[in-house]
Design an enzyme around this catalytic site. Structure first.
Site, PDB file in Angstrom:
ATOM      1  N   TYR A 107       0.247   9.888  -9.005  1.00  0.00           N
ATOM      2  CA  TYR A 107       0.734  11.205  -8.592  1.00  0.00           C
ATOM      3  C   TYR A 107       2.118  11.547  -9.171  1.00  0.00           C
ATOM      4  O   TYR A 107       2.659  12.606  -8.877  1.00  0.00           O
ATOM      5  CB  TYR A 107       0.808  11.283  -7.059  1.00  0.00           C
ATOM      6  CG  TYR A 107      -0.528  11.190  -6.346  1.00  0.00           C
ATOM      7  CD1 TYR A 107      -1.437  12.241  -6.393  1.00  0.00           C
ATOM      8  CD2 TYR A 107      -0.882  10.053  -5.615  1.00  0.00           C
ATOM      9  CE1 TYR A 107      -2.661  12.168  -5.725  1.00  0.00           C
ATOM     10  CE2 TYR A 107      -2.104   9.977  -4.941  1.00  0.00           C
ATOM     11  CZ  TYR A 107      -2.986  11.039  -5.005  1.00  0.00           C
ATOM     12  OH  TYR A 107      -4.186  10.967  -4.357  1.00  0.00           O
ATOM     13  N   ASP A 108       2.699  10.645  -9.961  1.00  0.00           N
ATOM     14  CA  ASP A 108       4.069  10.868 -10.451  1.00  0.00           C
ATOM     15  C   ASP A 108       4.290  12.233 -11.121  1.00  0.00           C
ATOM     16  O   ASP A 108       5.322  12.867 -10.884  1.00  0.00           O
ATOM     17  CB  ASP A 108       4.491   9.752 -11.419  1.00  0.00           C
ATOM     18  CG  ASP A 108       4.912   8.489 -10.689  1.00  0.00           C
ATOM     19  OD1 ASP A 108       5.169   8.556  -9.469  1.00  0.00           O
ATOM     20  OD2 ASP A 108       4.991   7.423 -11.328  1.00  0.00           O
ATOM     21  N   LYS A 166      13.380   6.100 -11.505  1.00  0.00           N
ATOM     22  CA  LYS A 166      12.412   6.206 -10.399  1.00  0.00           C
ATOM     23  C   LYS A 166      12.652   5.082  -9.387  1.00  0.00           C
ATOM     24  O   LYS A 166      12.718   5.318  -8.177  1.00  0.00           O
ATOM     25  CB  LYS A 166      10.969   6.154 -10.939  1.00  0.00           C
ATOM     26  CG  LYS A 166       9.918   6.211  -9.829  1.00  0.00           C
ATOM     27  CD  LYS A 166       8.487   6.019 -10.319  1.00  0.00           C
ATOM     28  CE  LYS A 166       7.549   5.812  -9.126  1.00  0.00           C
ATOM     29  NZ  LYS A 166       6.193   5.416  -9.502  1.00  0.00           N
ATOM     30  N   PHE A 174       2.848   6.874 -13.240  1.00  0.00           N
ATOM     31  CA  PHE A 174       1.397   6.772 -13.086  1.00  0.00           C
ATOM     32  C   PHE A 174       0.979   7.583 -11.862  1.00  0.00           C
ATOM     33  O   PHE A 174       1.823   8.081 -11.113  1.00  0.00           O
ATOM     34  CB  PHE A 174       0.967   5.302 -12.941  1.00  0.00           C
ATOM     35  CG  PHE A 174       1.457   4.634 -11.677  1.00  0.00           C
ATOM     36  CD1 PHE A 174       2.750   4.137 -11.600  1.00  0.00           C
ATOM     37  CD2 PHE A 174       0.633   4.496 -10.559  1.00  0.00           C
ATOM     38  CE1 PHE A 174       3.213   3.522 -10.429  1.00  0.00           C
ATOM     39  CE2 PHE A 174       1.075   3.882  -9.402  1.00  0.00           C
ATOM     40  CZ  PHE A 174       2.374   3.397  -9.333  1.00  0.00           C
ATOM     41  N   ASP A 209       0.856  -1.174   0.000  1.00  0.00           N
ATOM     42  CA  ASP A 209       0.000   0.000   0.000  1.00  0.00           C
ATOM     43  C   ASP A 209       0.897   1.230   0.000  1.00  0.00           C
ATOM     44  O   ASP A 209       1.907   1.266   0.710  1.00  0.00           O
ATOM     45  CB  ASP A 209      -0.927   0.014   1.220  1.00  0.00           C
ATOM     46  CG  ASP A 209      -2.019   1.053   1.045  1.00  0.00           C
ATOM     47  OD1 ASP A 209      -2.886   0.846   0.177  1.00  0.00           O
ATOM     48  OD2 ASP A 209      -1.991   2.082   1.740  1.00  0.00           O
ATOM     49  N   ARG A 253       8.704   2.858  -3.395  1.00  0.00           N
ATOM     50  CA  ARG A 253       8.468   1.447  -3.711  1.00  0.00           C
ATOM     51  C   ARG A 253       9.793   0.719  -3.917  1.00  0.00           C
ATOM     52  O   ARG A 253       9.971  -0.408  -3.463  1.00  0.00           O
ATOM     53  CB  ARG A 253       7.589   1.340  -4.976  1.00  0.00           C
ATOM     54  CG  ARG A 253       7.234  -0.106  -5.339  1.00  0.00           C
ATOM     55  CD  ARG A 253       6.111  -0.182  -6.357  1.00  0.00           C
ATOM     56  NE  ARG A 253       4.910   0.447  -5.853  1.00  0.00           N
ATOM     57  CZ  ARG A 253       4.513   1.679  -6.190  1.00  0.00           C
ATOM     58  NH1 ARG A 253       5.184   2.384  -7.076  1.00  0.00           N
ATOM     59  NH2 ARG A 253       3.435   2.208  -5.647  1.00  0.00           N
TER      60      ARG A 253
HETATM   61  P1  IMP Z   1      -2.411   2.338  -3.628  1.00  0.00           P
HETATM   62  O1  IMP Z   1      -1.181   1.821  -2.969  1.00  0.00           O
HETATM   63  O2  IMP Z   1      -2.656   1.622  -4.929  1.00  0.00           O
HETATM   64  O3  IMP Z   1      -3.602   2.365  -2.709  1.00  0.00           O
HETATM   65  O4  IMP Z   1      -2.066   3.808  -4.058  1.00  0.00           O
HETATM   66  C1  IMP Z   1      -2.755   4.945  -3.589  1.00  0.00           C
HETATM   67  C2  IMP Z   1      -2.776   5.997  -4.663  1.00  0.00           C
HETATM   68  O5  IMP Z   1      -1.458   6.483  -4.851  1.00  0.00           O
HETATM   69  C3  IMP Z   1      -3.272   5.504  -6.022  1.00  0.00           C
HETATM   70  O6  IMP Z   1      -4.058   6.525  -6.577  1.00  0.00           O
HETATM   71  C4  IMP Z   1      -2.012   5.301  -6.820  1.00  0.00           C
HETATM   72  O7  IMP Z   1      -2.205   5.556  -8.206  1.00  0.00           O
HETATM   73  C5  IMP Z   1      -1.080   6.324  -6.206  1.00  0.00           C
HETATM   74  N1  IMP Z   1       0.284   5.809  -6.230  1.00  0.00           N
HETATM   75  C6  IMP Z   1       0.752   4.693  -5.615  1.00  0.00           C
HETATM   76  N2  IMP Z   1       2.058   4.544  -5.871  1.00  0.00           N
HETATM   77  C7  IMP Z   1       2.405   5.573  -6.667  1.00  0.00           C
HETATM   78  C8  IMP Z   1       3.628   5.947  -7.275  1.00  0.00           C
HETATM   79  O8  IMP Z   1       4.669   5.295  -7.184  1.00  0.00           O
HETATM   80  N3  IMP Z   1       3.580   7.066  -8.010  1.00  0.00           N
HETATM   81  C9  IMP Z   1       2.462   7.835  -8.166  1.00  0.00           C
HETATM   82  N4  IMP Z   1       1.304   7.521  -7.624  1.00  0.00           N
HETATM   83  C10 IMP Z   1       1.274   6.392  -6.883  1.00  0.00           C
END
Ligand code: IMP
Length: 204
Positions: free
Chosen positions: A150-151, A174, A148, A67, A180
């Site tokens: 918030y990148d 990245k 993808f 998460d 991550r």
């Molecule tokens: P989740 O871990 O999928 O619940 O991510 C929560 C939110 O953060 C989602 O809208 C994902 O698209 C965004 N998100 C998760 N990891 C990243 C990342 O590495 N870069 C940009 N957005 C992220």
């Protein structure tokens, strides 16, 4: 080669993970949708999601899920564990609007990933947690075509006055510095270095 299963519906995360794993670990993707728990800590969301998946018995092998959340300082850590919900409702433009008029340090933000790894199907064994963070700032406007979520609005400070958004970096760039990449790097070290009999502690 050791195999672990990554439970996620997010193909972008799978691509990042596979590139990080390289030839060390075979990451098999299970596209299984579990409920997005609205708990107030990323650790709790990852741990309880892993327990939820394990209880369903859908994966027979060691598996992990993760998460992630974006924590914006001027917004007291919002959207944090609610990042997925907020992305869906107001998106990057909404975050930028919330930060209108904020400058410099006020735009500081932290990206955080918690990987929850279940080695055993037994509910007696708590999932192991591996945490990774990346520090940056929310950009004035979205930049870049890669990545993808918030990148495009997350600027990572690379030193010497340069700061690119994660969307302006290649996947490898990245991965080398991201939340991550760091969290999964800890899981990889754990899997590669530690004998199964001595695997007990969380690596946070
Ligand atoms: P989740 O871990 O999928 O619940 O991510 C929560 C939110 O953060 C989602 O809208 C994902 O698209 C965004 N998100 C998760 N990891 C990243 C990342 O590495 N870069 C940009 N957005 C992220």
């Amino acid at each position: 080669m050791k195999k672990i299963v990554f439970v996620t519906t997010n193909e972008n995360k799978v691509k990042e993970l596979r590139e990080l794993a390289g030839t060390k670990i075979n990451v098999e993707h299970l596209n299984y949708d579990y409920p997005e728990l609205q708990l107030d800590e990323t650790e709790a969301v990852a741990r309880e999601s892993a327990n939820w998946v394990r209880e369903r018995g859908v994966v027979k092998e060691p598996f992990f899920l993760e998460d992630s959340g974006l924590f914006v300082r001027a917004l007291n850590g919002f959207p944090g564990p609610f990042s997925a919900f907020v992305a869906e409702k107001i998106g990057n433009e909404g975050i930028l609007k919330l930060l209108a008029g904020k400058e410099g340090e006020e735009r500081r933000a932290t990206f955080k990933t918690v990987v929850a790894f279940c080695e055993s199907p037994s509910p007696e064994t708590a999932p192991l947690l591996f945490v990774g963070t990346a520090e940056g700032k929310i950009a004035e406007k979205p930049r870049g075509e890669g990545g993808f979520g918030y990148d495009p609005i997350f600027e990572f400070e690379e030193g010497a006055g340069t700061s690119r958004t994660f969307a302006e970096m290649s996947r490898a760039e990245k991965n080398a510095v991201s939340h991550r990449g760091r969290a999964f790097g800890k899981l990889l070290d754990y899997l590669v270095d530690v004998e199964p009999s001595s695997r007990t502690k969380n690596r946070t």
